[in-house]
Each structure stands twice: as C-alpha cells, then as structure tokens.
Design a protein around this motif. Structure first.
Motif, short mmCIF file in Angstrom:
data_model
loop_
_atom_site.label_atom_id
_atom_site.label_comp_id
_atom_site.label_asym_id
_atom_site.label_seq_id
_atom_site.Cartn_x
_atom_site.Cartn_y
_atom_site.Cartn_z
N ALA A 14 36.77 2.68 5.69
CA ALA A 14 37.12 1.72 6.74
C ALA A 14 36.91 0.29 6.25
CB ALA A 14 36.30 1.99 8.00
N THR A 15 35.77 0.04 5.64
CA THR A 15 35.46 -1.31 5.15
C THR A 15 36.48 -1.76 4.12
OG1 THR A 15 33.11 -0.99 5.59
CG2 THR A 15 33.69 -2.74 4.04
N LYS A 16 36.78 -0.89 3.17
CA LYS A 16 37.74 -1.22 2.10
C LYS A 16 39.12 -1.53 2.71
CE LYS A 16 39.41 0.64 -2.31
NZ LYS A 16 40.84 0.73 -2.21
N THR A 17 39.53 -0.71 3.68
CA THR A 17 40.84 -0.90 4.32
C THR A 17 40.90 -2.25 5.04
OG1 THR A 17 41.06 1.49 4.61
CG2 THR A 17 42.48 0.10 5.96
N PHE A 18 39.88 -2.54 5.86
CA PHE A 18 39.90 -3.80 6.62
C PHE A 18 39.73 -5.01 5.71
CE2 PHE A 18 38.45 -0.85 10.13
CZ PHE A 18 39.70 -0.80 10.73
N GLU A 19 38.95 -4.88 4.65
CA GLU A 19 38.82 -5.99 3.69
C GLU A 19 40.18 -6.30 3.05
OE1 GLU A 19 34.15 -5.66 2.22
OE2 GLU A 19 35.67 -4.55 1.09
N GLU A 20 40.94 -5.26 2.71
CA GLU A 20 42.27 -5.45 2.11
C GLU A 20 43.22 -6.16 3.08
OE1 GLU A 20 43.61 -1.61 0.73
OE2 GLU A 20 42.07 -1.53 -0.82
N VAL A 21 43.18 -5.74 4.35
CA VAL A 21 44.07 -6.36 5.35
C VAL A 21 43.68 -7.83 5.56
CG1 VAL A 21 44.81 -6.36 7.77
CG2 VAL A 21 44.62 -4.19 6.53
N VAL A 22 42.38 -8.10 5.66
CA VAL A 22 41.93 -9.48 5.88
C VAL A 22 42.27 -10.36 4.66
CG1 VAL A 22 39.87 -10.94 6.17
CG2 VAL A 22 40.17 -8.90 7.59
N LYS A 23 42.19 -9.77 3.48
CA LYS A 23 42.56 -10.50 2.25
C LYS A 23 44.05 -10.85 2.29
CE LYS A 23 42.30 -9.74 -2.72
NZ LYS A 23 41.87 -8.78 -3.72
N GLN A 24 44.87 -9.87 2.75
CA GLN A 24 46.32 -10.08 2.86
C GLN A 24 46.67 -11.05 3.98
OE1 GLN A 24 47.76 -5.89 2.75
NE2 GLN A 24 49.76 -6.81 2.97
N GLU A 25 45.99 -10.89 5.11
CA GLU A 25 46.27 -11.70 6.31
C GLU A 25 44.96 -12.26 6.87
OE1 GLU A 25 48.23 -9.24 9.22
OE2 GLU A 25 50.02 -9.03 8.00
N PRO A 26 44.48 -13.37 6.32
CA PRO A 26 43.21 -13.94 6.78
C PRO A 26 43.17 -14.27 8.27
CG PRO A 26 43.96 -15.01 4.77
CD PRO A 26 45.07 -14.13 5.23
N GLU A 27 44.34 -14.43 8.89
CA GLU A 27 44.40 -14.78 10.32
C GLU A 27 44.46 -13.54 11.22
OE1 GLU A 27 44.31 -18.22 11.09
OE2 GLU A 27 43.95 -18.24 8.93
N ASN A 28 44.40 -12.35 10.64
CA ASN A 28 44.49 -11.12 11.43
C ASN A 28 43.13 -10.87 12.09
OD1 ASN A 28 44.56 -8.39 12.34
ND2 ASN A 28 46.30 -8.03 10.97
N ARG A 29 43.01 -11.31 13.34
CA ARG A 29 41.72 -11.25 14.04
C ARG A 29 41.31 -9.82 14.41
NH1 ARG A 29 40.48 -15.56 11.64
NH2 ARG A 29 41.75 -17.32 12.25
N LEU A 30 42.28 -8.92 14.61
CA LEU A 30 41.91 -7.53 14.89
C LEU A 30 41.26 -6.90 13.66
CD1 LEU A 30 41.87 -5.08 16.77
CD2 LEU A 30 44.19 -4.53 15.98
N ALA A 31 41.88 -7.08 12.51
CA ALA A 31 41.31 -6.54 11.27
C ALA A 31 39.96 -7.18 11.00
CB ALA A 31 42.27 -6.78 10.11
N GLN A 32 39.85 -8.48 11.26
CA GLN A 32 38.59 -9.19 11.05
C GLN A 32 37.49 -8.61 11.95
OE1 GLN A 32 38.96 -13.44 11.59
NE2 GLN A 32 36.77 -13.78 11.45
N THR A 33 37.84 -8.32 13.21
CA THR A 33 36.86 -7.76 14.14
C THR A 33 36.44 -6.36 13.70
OG1 THR A 33 37.81 -9.08 15.93
CG2 THR A 33 36.43 -7.21 16.57
N PHE A 34 37.41 -5.54 13.31
CA PHE A 34 37.06 -4.19 12.83
C PHE A 34 36.20 -4.26 11.57
CE2 PHE A 34 40.91 -2.17 15.08
CZ PHE A 34 40.12 -1.61 16.08
N LEU A 35 36.50 -5.21 10.68
CA LEU A 35 35.67 -5.38 9.49
C LEU A 35 34.26 -5.78 9.90
CD1 LEU A 35 35.33 -5.47 6.43
CD2 LEU A 35 36.24 -7.81 6.46
N GLY A 36 34.17 -6.68 10.86
CA GLY A 36 32.85 -7.08 11.38
C GLY A 36 32.08 -5.89 11.93
N ILE A 37 32.76 -4.99 12.62
CA ILE A 37 32.12 -3.78 13.16
C ILE A 37 31.61 -2.91 12.02
CG2 ILE A 37 32.52 -1.62 14.43
CD1 ILE A 37 34.50 -3.29 16.21
#
Length: 156
Positions: free
Chosen positions: A68-91
């Motif tokens: 999960a962490t690796k997946t959300f880190e990749e999405v946030v790296k691709q789309e730094p403004e993706n707040r849903l991915a950022q929140t899931f990464l925070g979780i």
C-alpha cells in the motif's frame, strides 16, 4: 473509427463507474472482483492513477502496508496534487510508528489543500482515530495476553 475503437471509447466513458465499482467491491470484501475491475480500468486508461489508488486501497484494507505504501508513494510522486493518494499514504504512515508524525503532517496538508469534502472527511477521521487509538501506549488489542496484563480477572 473502427468497431474496436468505438468499443474502447464506450468503456472510457464508463471509466469512473468502473473505479466506483472497484471501491464497492473492496467494501464488500471481494478482493478478486475489485482487483479485476481496477486492472480493467488500468487497461482502458493506462495513464490514469485512479486504478493504482484502488489497488493501493485493496492492499491497505488487507493491512499489507508495504504494498500500500509503495503504491501510494508512486501515485503521489506522479501526481503531487492528488490529495486522496496523499491521505491514503498518510494513513499508511500512521500505521508505522516511526513514520506516524510524517503521516499526520501529510494528512493535515491534504485536508488543508483539498476542496473535496470526502477527502477532507477521510483525513479528519484518520487523524481522530490516530489520536484516540494509535497513540495509546497499551491499546486494548495490543495488550500482553500471556502475562495477564490487560486481562480482567473474575477472582473477586
């Protein structure tokens, strides 16, 4: 336009419904269907990160924090403004004690910068949960059962 491109266009129009169906399947604990739906969505729109978020959400629900962490880190790296991915990464970070403060910071930032009430609510609930349950030294589900600590006795 040929028949296959017409068909692909129809699927692209239903992309958001596929994503929603994938999240519904996760909620219903149907990992197989959710995985297949998100994979199909990824094939329809290979550059869209929504299916990746869905796959990360499956991993998070299984508490497979590494995936999960690796997946959300990749999405946030691709789309730094993706707040849903950022929140899931925070979780994910909240569930990893050494990264907990970083998780809280990510979630607070997502809440502050999002206009989506669903993302804001997810972040707020996550922070409340972290404050109430994760920060306790001896949460009820982490008590040491072998030493008898945290186990009530009926020997009154």
């Amino acid at each position: 336009m040929n028949m296959s491109s017409d068909l692909l266009q129809e699927f692209k129009e239903d992309f958001s419904l596929l994503i929603e169906a994938g999240f519904v399947a996760v909620k219903q604990l149907d990992e197989t269907s959710a995985t297949r739906i998100f994979q199909a969505a990824q094939m329809i729109s290979p550059h869209n990160t929504a299916p990746q978020i869905g796959m990360g959400y499956i991993a998070l629900n299984k508490l497979d924090l590494k995936v999960a962490t690796k997946t959300f880190e990749e999405v946030v790296k691709q789309e730094p403004e993706n707040r849903l991915a950022q929140t899931f990464l925070g979780i994910c970070y909240l569930l990893n004690k050494p990264k907990r403060k970083r998780g809280e910071k990510l979630i607070r930032e997502a809440i502050e910068k999002t206009t989506d009430p669903t993302v804001r609510n997810l972040g707020e609930v996550s922070l409340e949960w972290a404050e109430r349950d994760l920060k306790k030294e001896a949460a009820p589900f982490f008590t040491n059962r072998t030493s008898g600590e945290g186990v009530e006795s009926n020997s009154d």
